[in-house]
Each structure stands twice: as C-alpha cells, then as structure tokens.
Design a protein around this motif. Sequence first.
Motif, PDB file in Angstrom:
ATOM      1  N   LYS A 193       2.828   5.197  15.937  1.00  0.00           N
ATOM      2  CA  LYS A 193       1.506   5.695  15.555  1.00  0.00           C
ATOM      3  C   LYS A 193       0.557   5.379  16.717  1.00  0.00           C
ATOM      4  O   LYS A 193       0.371   4.198  17.064  1.00  0.00           O
ATOM      5  CB  LYS A 193       1.050   4.997  14.273  1.00  0.00           C
ATOM      6  N   ARG A 194      -0.006   6.419  17.327  1.00  0.00           N
ATOM      7  CA  ARG A 194      -0.870   6.225  18.490  1.00  0.00           C
ATOM      8  C   ARG A 194      -2.320   6.023  18.064  1.00  0.00           C
ATOM      9  O   ARG A 194      -2.816   6.762  17.213  1.00  0.00           O
ATOM     10  CB  ARG A 194      -0.773   7.447  19.409  1.00  0.00           C
ATOM     11  N   LEU A 195      -2.959   5.023  18.631  1.00  0.00           N
ATOM     12  CA  LEU A 195      -4.381   4.787  18.363  1.00  0.00           C
ATOM     13  C   LEU A 195      -5.133   4.742  19.686  1.00  0.00           C
ATOM     14  O   LEU A 195      -4.752   3.992  20.602  1.00  0.00           O
ATOM     15  CB  LEU A 195      -4.583   3.459  17.632  1.00  0.00           C
ATOM     16  N   ALA A 196      -6.176   5.514  19.781  1.00  0.00           N
ATOM     17  CA  ALA A 196      -7.041   5.440  20.962  1.00  0.00           C
ATOM     18  C   ALA A 196      -7.809   4.116  20.948  1.00  0.00           C
ATOM     19  O   ALA A 196      -7.835   3.409  19.937  1.00  0.00           O
ATOM     20  CB  ALA A 196      -8.009   6.622  20.950  1.00  0.00           C
ATOM     21  N   GLY A 197      -8.405   3.771  22.061  1.00  0.00           N
ATOM     22  CA  GLY A 197      -9.241   2.568  22.107  1.00  0.00           C
ATOM     23  C   GLY A 197     -10.308   2.634  21.035  1.00  0.00           C
ATOM     24  O   GLY A 197     -11.015   3.635  20.911  1.00  0.00           O
ATOM     25  N   GLY A 198     -10.384   1.587  20.220  1.00  0.00           N
ATOM     26  CA  GLY A 198     -11.401   1.515  19.176  1.00  0.00           C
ATOM     27  C   GLY A 198     -11.073   2.289  17.912  1.00  0.00           C
ATOM     28  O   GLY A 198     -11.797   2.181  16.915  1.00  0.00           O
ATOM     29  N   GLU A 199      -9.982   3.044  17.936  1.00  0.00           N
ATOM     30  CA  GLU A 199      -9.673   3.902  16.785  1.00  0.00           C
ATOM     31  C   GLU A 199      -9.150   3.096  15.591  1.00  0.00           C
ATOM     32  O   GLU A 199      -8.476   2.086  15.739  1.00  0.00           O
ATOM     33  CB  GLU A 199      -8.613   4.947  17.187  1.00  0.00           C
ATOM     34  N   THR A 200      -9.459   3.602  14.413  1.00  0.00           N
ATOM     35  CA  THR A 200      -8.982   2.993  13.166  1.00  0.00           C
ATOM     36  C   THR A 200      -8.108   3.982  12.401  1.00  0.00           C
ATOM     37  O   THR A 200      -8.460   5.165  12.284  1.00  0.00           O
ATOM     38  CB  THR A 200     -10.170   2.585  12.270  1.00  0.00           C
ATOM     39  N   ALA A 201      -6.981   3.528  11.914  1.00  0.00           N
ATOM     40  CA  ALA A 201      -6.156   4.336  11.013  1.00  0.00           C
ATOM     41  C   ALA A 201      -6.176   3.679   9.641  1.00  0.00           C
ATOM     42  O   ALA A 201      -6.158   2.448   9.534  1.00  0.00           O
ATOM     43  CB  ALA A 201      -4.723   4.410  11.531  1.00  0.00           C
ATOM     44  N   THR A 202      -6.219   4.501   8.618  1.00  0.00           N
ATOM     45  CA  THR A 202      -6.262   3.983   7.251  1.00  0.00           C
ATOM     46  C   THR A 202      -4.949   4.285   6.537  1.00  0.00           C
ATOM     47  O   THR A 202      -4.363   5.357   6.719  1.00  0.00           O
ATOM     48  CB  THR A 202      -7.439   4.622   6.489  1.00  0.00           C
ATOM     49  N   PHE A 203      -4.487   3.325   5.772  1.00  0.00           N
ATOM     50  CA  PHE A 203      -3.257   3.459   5.000  1.00  0.00           C
ATOM     51  C   PHE A 203      -3.558   3.029   3.568  1.00  0.00           C
ATOM     52  O   PHE A 203      -4.068   1.936   3.342  1.00  0.00           O
ATOM     53  CB  PHE A 203      -2.156   2.574   5.596  1.00  0.00           C
ATOM     54  N   GLU A 204      -3.229   3.904   2.634  1.00  0.00           N
ATOM     55  CA  GLU A 204      -3.534   3.617   1.227  1.00  0.00           C
ATOM     56  C   GLU A 204      -2.271   3.791   0.389  1.00  0.00           C
ATOM     57  O   GLU A 204      -1.548   4.783   0.551  1.00  0.00           O
ATOM     58  CB  GLU A 204      -4.599   4.593   0.709  1.00  0.00           C
ATOM     59  N   ILE A 205      -2.047   2.869  -0.488  1.00  0.00           N
ATOM     60  CA  ILE A 205      -0.932   2.990  -1.433  1.00  0.00           C
ATOM     61  C   ILE A 205      -1.425   2.617  -2.826  1.00  0.00           C
ATOM     62  O   ILE A 205      -2.069   1.581  -3.003  1.00  0.00           O
ATOM     63  CB  ILE A 205       0.262   2.074  -1.052  1.00  0.00           C
ATOM     64  N   ASP A 206      -1.119   3.493  -3.784  1.00  0.00           N
ATOM     65  CA  ASP A 206      -1.333   3.173  -5.191  1.00  0.00           C
ATOM     66  C   ASP A 206      -0.010   2.676  -5.767  1.00  0.00           C
ATOM     67  O   ASP A 206       1.025   3.337  -5.620  1.00  0.00           O
ATOM     68  CB  ASP A 206      -1.761   4.424  -5.975  1.00  0.00           C
ATOM     69  N   PHE A 207      -0.082   1.543  -6.410  1.00  0.00           N
ATOM     70  CA  PHE A 207       1.076   0.992  -7.103  1.00  0.00           C
ATOM     71  C   PHE A 207       0.862   1.232  -8.598  1.00  0.00           C
ATOM     72  O   PHE A 207      -0.005   0.588  -9.202  1.00  0.00           O
ATOM     73  CB  PHE A 207       1.201  -0.507  -6.831  1.00  0.00           C
ATOM     74  N   ASN A 208       1.615   2.137  -9.158  1.00  0.00           N
ATOM     75  CA  ASN A 208       1.477   2.444 -10.575  1.00  0.00           C
ATOM     76  C   ASN A 208       2.635   1.828 -11.345  1.00  0.00           C
ATOM     77  O   ASN A 208       3.799   2.053 -11.009  1.00  0.00           O
ATOM     78  CB  ASN A 208       1.443   3.958 -10.779  1.00  0.00           C
ATOM     79  N   ILE A 209       2.285   1.095 -12.367  1.00  0.00           N
ATOM     80  CA  ILE A 209       3.303   0.388 -13.145  1.00  0.00           C
ATOM     81  C   ILE A 209       3.483   1.133 -14.456  1.00  0.00           C
ATOM     82  O   ILE A 209       2.506   1.455 -15.137  1.00  0.00           O
ATOM     83  CB  ILE A 209       2.872  -1.077 -13.363  1.00  0.00           C
ATOM     84  N   HIS A 210       4.742   1.439 -14.758  1.00  0.00           N
ATOM     85  CA  HIS A 210       5.044   2.262 -15.923  1.00  0.00           C
ATOM     86  C   HIS A 210       5.711   1.414 -16.984  1.00  0.00           C
ATOM     87  O   HIS A 210       6.815   0.901 -16.783  1.00  0.00           O
ATOM     88  CB  HIS A 210       5.953   3.425 -15.520  1.00  0.00           C
ATOM     89  N   ARG A 211       5.043   1.311 -18.137  1.00  0.00           N
ATOM     90  CA  ARG A 211       5.604   0.559 -19.249  1.00  0.00           C
ATOM     91  C   ARG A 211       5.846   1.538 -20.383  1.00  0.00           C
ATOM     92  O   ARG A 211       4.905   2.190 -20.855  1.00  0.00           O
ATOM     93  CB  ARG A 211       4.644  -0.564 -19.656  1.00  0.00           C
TER      94      ARG A 211
END
Lengths: 391, 391, 391
Positions: B336-354
Amino acid sequence: MAASELIWPLFELLEAAAERSEVFGAETLQQPDCSITCQTLSEGMSAGVTLVRVQCGNCQISLLPVRGMGIWKASCGDLELGWQSPVRGPVHPMFVPIAEANGLGWLDGFDELVCRCGLHSNGTPDFDQRGILLHPLHGRIANLPARNVVIESVPERGELRISGDVYESRSHFHSLRLRSTLIMRCDEDAFHIVDEVTNLSACPTGIELLYHINLGEPVLGEGSRFIAPLRNVVPRDPRAAEDVKTWDRYLGPTVGYAEQVYFCDLLADAEGYTSALFAAPDGDRGMSLRFKTQQLPYFTLWKKTAAIADGYVTGLEPATNFPNARSFEEECGRLKRLAGGETATFEIDFNIHRGRTAVESAKNSIATLQKDVRPKIADQPQPDWCSAPPF
Amino acid sequence: MAASELIWPLFELLEAAAERSEVFGAETLQQPDCSITCQTLSEGMSAGVTLVRVQCGNCQISLLPVRGMGIWKASCGDLELGWQSPVRGPVHPMFVPIAEANGLGWLDGFDELVCRCGLHSNGTPDFDQRGILLHPLHGRIANLPARNVVIESVPERGELRISGDVYESRSHFHSLRLRSTLIMRCDEDAFHIVDEVTNLSACPTGIELLYHINLGEPVLGEGSRFIAPLRNVVPRDPRAAEDVKTWDRYLGPTVGYAEQVYFCDLLADAEGYTSALFAAPDGDRGMSLRFKTQQLPYFTLWKKTAAIADGYVTGLEPATNFPNARSFEEECGRLKRLAGGETATFEIDFNIHRGRTAVESAKNSIATLQKDVRPKIADQPQPDWCSAPPF
Amino acid sequence: MAASELIWPLFELLEAAAERSEVFGAETLQQPDCSITCQTLSEGMSAGVTLVRVQCGNCQISLLPVRGMGIWKASCGDLELGWQSPVRGPVHPMFVPIAEANGLGWLDGFDELVCRCGLHSNGTPDFDQRGILLHPLHGRIANLPARNVVIESVPERGELRISGDVYESRSHFHSLRLRSTLIMRCDEDAFHIVDEVTNLSACPTGIELLYHINLGEPVLGEGSRFIAPLRNVVPRDPRAAEDVKTWDRYLGPTVGYAEQVYFCDLLADAEGYTSALFAAPDGDRGMSLRFKTQQLPYFTLWKKTAAIADGYVTGLEPATNFPNARSFEEECGRLKRLAGGETATFEIDFNIHRGRTAVESAKNSIATLQKDVRPKIADQPQPDWCSAPPF
C-alpha cells in the motif's frame, strides 16, 4: 552545614516526586535559581523513563538516567537545544531492539541532544564473514540504565552535579563502567560533562566512545555554519563527496536529503584544547564544544538536513574514533586501549552563545587556533579514514 | 453538558483504578449498561500490561493499549470470542523477542482475538541474500505501546470510543502512525475498528497492514464453516493444496495438524463492501466481518485446527496484502503506497450473530454478493500469489 | 488452623512489602526462625526485579521469580554461597538481549548461584547453515518471569516452600512449563529444588535442562577440590585437555584464565542417587549436590578461575545433556524426550557443609559410591561427547 548533607540519591527524589511536582526547590538545594524535578513517564515507548529536569541559573537540562545518562533536551533562557526526531521519545531501552540482526535497532530510540555511543563499540554495524552481527550500530551504552544516580548541590560554587554509573559488561568479553557527571553552574550559559570510563576487568581492552551531539531548529537553519580549527576534512563516502565544497554550510529542510558525513582532524592549543562551534543562520545564536584532542582525537560532522518531519538535524561528534565498523577502526589503530583497571576521563564543555557578540567571540577563539594553518579538505574518501558506507 | 467533558485520558483511569475496581460506571459515563475498568497486570510475562475492559450493552471487550491497541478477548452475552493460545498472555512486548535473527519471535506474544500485523511489513520473515533478517514475522505494530489513549462517552449516540496512537518509526527508514479507534454502541451486537495510518515522513513509503482475527472454541468446532463472496481461492503451499476441497470446512481438534492457509479474492457490492462470515458447527452462532475491498483488498484464511493444547484456532485476515515476505509482496505490487503525509483509513465492522436467524441473515447477505459468480478454487499454489512457505 | 491458611500468593507479599520491611515474620509464618521479605529493585538493570529473601533456620536464600525462579545468593550461618559476576545483577530480563544474532546475549544477565539453562535448549549457540541462530546460549528459561508464585509455611514439618510457574512457549514449536519449588527446613543446613517440567503440547518434544550452580569465594580458592564418584571424565576441548591432570583442583584467581570445561559420567547407588562435592581449600567448608542420575544423567564441571574482577567462579552442572549445541546433542541422543502432556521431575538437594567433619562425611559418602571403580579420565576430547568449542 556539611556539604555531604546536600547529596541525595535519585530514589529519594522519586519518592518525593510521588507527592510534589517540584521535588527540590531553591531552599532545599540552598541555591537561588536552582530546582530539580523528577517525572516517571507512563505512556507509549516512554513508559518507565524517569526524566530528571535540572534548573540552574539560565540553563535547564532534561537528563535521562535510563538512557545511559543521556541529555534529552537543554535550554538557555529562551534558546532551545535539541531536535525533533521522527522517533517520539524519550524511548525506554526495553523498546529499542538493539539485538536486531541487521544492527540498526538503535535508531528506534535515538532522539537526544547528547547521546553517547559506545563503550565496547560504536559506529556502523559490524558483521563477521558469515553475516552474523558482531557489534550493533553505535553500541549499547545509550540503552543501558544508570544506577547510583546522585544529585549534589554545592552552594559555595553555585554548582549542581548529577552523577550516575552505567555498567556495560558481558561475562568473558568486557566489563566497563561509565561514571558520568553533569555539572551546571548558576552564573554560566553552559553545562559540562565529565565522564570516567573504567575497564573493570583485570585484562586489557579496547573501547570506543563518541558523543552524538545533535542540533535541530532553531540553531540549525538554512545558512547555519560549522566552524572549527581544521587540519584535515575527509568526506566519508561518495554521497558526502558530492557536496564537499559546502561541507560546513547548511541547507534548509530538504525532502529526501540523504545524510552526509565528514571526518575531521582538529587543531588544538598548547594545552590540547580545541573548540567546535555551530552557529545559527543569523550568527546571533550558537553552541560550541570545548574539549581536549588527547581525550577525543577524532571528530565527525553529521549532516541530515532532511524535512522537518524526517528529523532536520546535524550532529557534532567528538570521539575516540571515527564511526566506522569497530573492526575497521581496530585495524586503523583507533581503539582507545585501557589496561586492566585503567580509567580514561573525557570532558566536554558545552558553551551556549546568545547574541552576536558571544558568537563572534567563539569564532575568534577558533580563528586563533586555526592561525595560519591551511585546512586540507579531501574531495574524496580516503583509505584508513573511511570504510564502506554504513547502510 | 458539553460532549468534551466526557473524554478521559487513560492515565486518569489508571489513577482511579488504583482506588476502585470499577473505574467508570454508568453514572460517570452517563450511559446505562456501560462501564470501563482498568487493570495493570503484575505476574509473569503479563507484568506491566494494562487491560482495559469496556462494557457497552451486550458486548464486552478487553483492549490492550500496550500491544498496539490489540483486542485480547470479546464477548457478547454469553458468547465468548477469542482463543486459547499456547502462549499464556497477554504478553508485554518486553518479553517478545521481535529482534530474533530467525524472525519468529513475534509468536511468543500472539494470543489475541484481533492482532494487527504491520505497519512497515507483515507476513513471513524476510531475509537478504546473506541471511540477515530484513523484516520479522508480522512486523512490529502488535508489540508497540500506544500513547494518547483516550476514552470518550457519547451518550446521545449510545456510543463509547477508545482511541490511541501507536508510532512505528525508525530514523532514516520510515515514520508511521496508527491512530486506532474502537467503537461500541449499546444497542448493537457488534464492535467497530476505525484505523488511520499516516505516513508522517515527507517521503513516500509502502506499508502493509493485516488484521489477524482469531477464533477458537466455541465458535470454532468440527463442522464450522467459512463463508464469503469469492472470486478466487488459492492454496498457499502444497500443505494447503492437500485439502483444498474442504478448504472452507473445519476439523475438530487434531493432534499434529499443520497449518493450512488459503489466499482469497473477495467480491464486493457497488459501494465496495464485502463480508466474511465464520459460523459455528450448529449454525446458530457466528461472527462476520464487513469491510471495503478498496481498503483491504486481500484476504487470507488461516486454519490451525491443532489440539486444544496447541491452540485450536482459525484466522480471518483482511489485509492490504498477502502475508508473504514483504519483498515478494513488493515485487507483486501489493504494498500500500502512501505519499508523504498521506493517511489511509481502514474500517472493519465486527458483527456477532447469536441465534440461527442471525447467522442465516448473514449468509443471505453473502449469497447476494456472490450472485451467479462462480468462484475459482485453484488446486495448486499460483505464481504471483504464493512465495515459499514461511517456516 | 488448616495448613491451607498458611499459603500466600506473591502479590500479597508485594502489597505488604510496600508498607513494612519484614513482610512475613515468625508469628505470621507460625514458625520460629523463619521470615520472608520482598523487595522490588529500582536501579540500573535491576529495575523491576523482585527479590524474595527467605530465612529458614540457619539458611537464607535470595530468590528471583522474574529470572525463572533462579537463586541469586544463599547463605548458611556466616558461609556465603554465590559469586561476584562482572555482571552486576540481578538483571531484569528486559535488559538481557537473548535475541542477539550471535546467541551470546544470555551472558549479560548471568550472575546467580543457581541458574537454570533450558528448557527447549541449552548449551552453545546453535546456528543453521546460513548462519542464522537457531538456539541462543543456554536458552530462555533464566530470562522468563514466573507467575503463580506462592509461599507456603508448613509448621508441622518446620518447612517453607516457595513455588512458581515459568512458561516457555512458542506457537507452532513448543509449549513447556517449569513448576519449580524451593524447599527449606529449619533444622537443616540445606535447601532443595523440586522441578516439574511439563510438555503442555499434545505432540512429543525434546527438552534440555541444565542447572548452572556457581560458586566463587570463599568456597572457591586456590586448592579447592571437586569430588564426585566418577566413571568417565572428558575434556571438552583442547583448552580443557591442557590441564586434564589437575581437572578437579583449582587455581587461585588468575588474570587471563580461559575457561576449562570437563564432561563427566557419574556413578550412582542402587537407588540411582549420586553426589558431587565442592570443598573449600582448607577442607572445612563445602557444598554438595545430591540427585538421581536417571533424572540428570550428564554432569559438567566448568572452571573459570579468572581474576576476581572477571568473575572467579566454578560451575557444577547436573543436566539432562552436555552443554553442546542442541542439534549436536540431538544427534547424540541426549535430548530428554517428553510425550504430549508428559511431566518430568528433577530434584536436587543442596547440602551445605560447615566444619571439617561435615566435609569429611560428604567425602566418605562419595568414596562409598566410587568403591573400587577406577575412573577413566580421557586426555583428549571424545567424539559423541564434544562438539566444536562454543566461542
């Protein structure tokens, strides 16, 4: 009151620090304009680091016993000395992977104004022919914790002294002790280091000690100058040779700037003292080092005028050797030899210059040392001075 | 009352924790069914680890700021999520020999439900041609301590947020920051991670981030299933190829079972979201991950259904790359390439099934994503996907 | 009063220790002449080490839970047992670079009277053909912290017992537990170790365990003697072969003395017990070990009569193997094999002899074991016994 009643071991301060923010004030120290505070940090890679802040007259110093008695930051009046490392320290040694096979783990903890490199080795990582690391970058001493840390107030001299012992020992191999003392005086824009390195073994040994003294903004800026009495200057590698003509002048923050390193042989006076000055761009602020070339015969200038974010910094490095791999330095006869039980002393005065007059005065002292000697500036790396580039 | 008055730095909790066992209760947080407790462990390799237990509605999470904001365990009602590692953690980073020359030291600290691998590298240890370790197994981030850990209560949304910064920096090489936020809401059987990775350097860089999400009993059992919308599945090595026909089904605890790893390319909806479900044998319990394939394009399934004593576990691993050696991934264009100062965001939803209904609903969502696409299941490792087996 | 009421976990002592210097006295322990104190050290490389001092009758022991339940020092009356290592410990594991690529980092923490080497490996560093370290010198167990440390007072037997668990686990590789118990009795000039090593994995494994039992002054001196019932003695290397004729006698402190190591096969009685005595020069003080050769079949004598400053010391080393590289020991069939879940027990009695009569009695017991067997003393290293010298 006897002087001995004005000596306190660090643990007493730490106990006191649990209760008060200013641990020892002017009254306790029996000196006006003096105070000492202790803080044990708790977050991130600073967890467990005790920061000792010593105020004496105009100067304030943040000392790191757990990092081999390194000096994190200093200030004199409103002049800040130090740099902004991409490493956000101070970093506890437990988070510094000195043992890493490539020998570069030391970099993860490097953010001080004064960081010692040594004692058994310093310089570029050193490998055997199998590729097994013999000596990591810049050795261990900056990541070893001090013991017997003692603060002493000497009211009759207006002096504070903080000393501590750092042991670097490996059974079968070497047993060294650094007894380091930081001295501050109320009437000086200065501070002083007196280091005694003792070979505790009964057998002779070779040591290396380099003072990595690092300055960033505001003293470092575009147009800053390094000034010292020079006999020889040699660029360490082709990268340094590229800009040898401007080796003593500085760029502003430069994205992607790769470090340039110059090895120097300094001239000294009849007593053996030399001086090296770093002056801010406008020539009205600076810091100079005064030391004896018998004690610290080899001087390295490290230039890393990268972007602010990547650590815009220069290093003045008086040392017993050049920071090549230890085995190369040994071949070149630049290890400091100590007999069994022998102690070597290393002293550096850090003089802080505020105002153009003070900087000019420091320049004049250096001009006196230089006299009519013409410095030899090599345009290429020289054998016996330079090994392969470090990384 | 302003929301900003419901924000507390971790050190305030630790101070409070010294006095009370339940540090922040429902009244303080201004939310019913919410509480936060902090405990600093003192024994064995857990010494110095602060465990932050966050209760929000049905869910409880044990968070490890000192292990890169990893999630040790979670539960939802009476459903426990996590696994029993042969490593009895949580393990403080000072006891994890990341620097070990064979690159396997990371294994000594691995026992979390959610363990991040990265940021400069993850995957198999990477060596240069001399055999010197370049990048240790799964990188450093799981063994770096967070700072600026802050707990925030947002009563108007029934939300708790715990964030912290983890710096992974090496002078001259890279300077990265993970700003991780864990989000829980009182009315959900779920929790959420929002991670922002910033390249603090002025120079471009390549990063790797893999979420090692690990499930053991009771969700894992004989007959458990992995279900995801699949474009491609590739066995990592001959060992994985042996059982490629049952790659998504699970054995019970099996003495001597050697791990099997499958690389997956998942399908996503028009917005880029995909989902991966792990279902218990009887189909009435499970957990699914929801994330964007633009953020986390490569997915790895790790099966290690060894004996209970040896860590009966499977790993769901959404990532920026496959966990091969970093240099192989770089050749394959998966950094994953990031330029100087760049921010990448990563999001995960953990859904629990009962309950069966909840699990079926998750299956149906995945079936919708799969539609009429027929997954390609390779029966052998593929070039550009698979390097040599890791160890 | 039930015996179970006289059991305390260590953390209770540590809490008590914050308030009182003598944590548990005779009254609490319900035994005269018994006391236990705890101290957590704060300076230098000892920072964070909890020292547990146990007094029972004539004997006192300083125990180090954080160093794998090692015994730092012992004394019996006015006789001190232990040695002055150039390493000034006790050293916290966070300062011991076990991960160092050359495998020698263990040396930086070595200063105990009783230091365990193992459990997965001990002996000389072991490298693969690429030069990558497989097993560091003497393994990990001495630098792993114990948990579940419990102190038990058994008034009806005049006994104190201190036990703790040390886990040495690496996912995928091995999962071992040392359950160590130190036993002291009020009426004995002795102490006892009972160690249970359990293979927690479901798969079989091979372990190595060596007790590095180290004596310096005053028991070690010019003319000290090692006495044991001998079948075979083999010098480890040419250096040991130089002085094989005086292998069991000792020089005074000798500047530059390079270590000499002898491998021994000891005779045992019908029950399997053997005994090894170390006697002071004047024959009026000494310590002997009593153990079963089924449990600890291989015995090594380490002589390092260097200068006092360099650690004047000898090591008596009962073990499951000789301290060669693990791969060599495996080839020679000297790994201790444990089935999944299996436990092996290792017991050593440390008998302290004060007065000529006590020493003579110990000598006589050994003479009885030796009977008319004539020891074979090899004058050169032997294949299957000796690999290359370690460093």
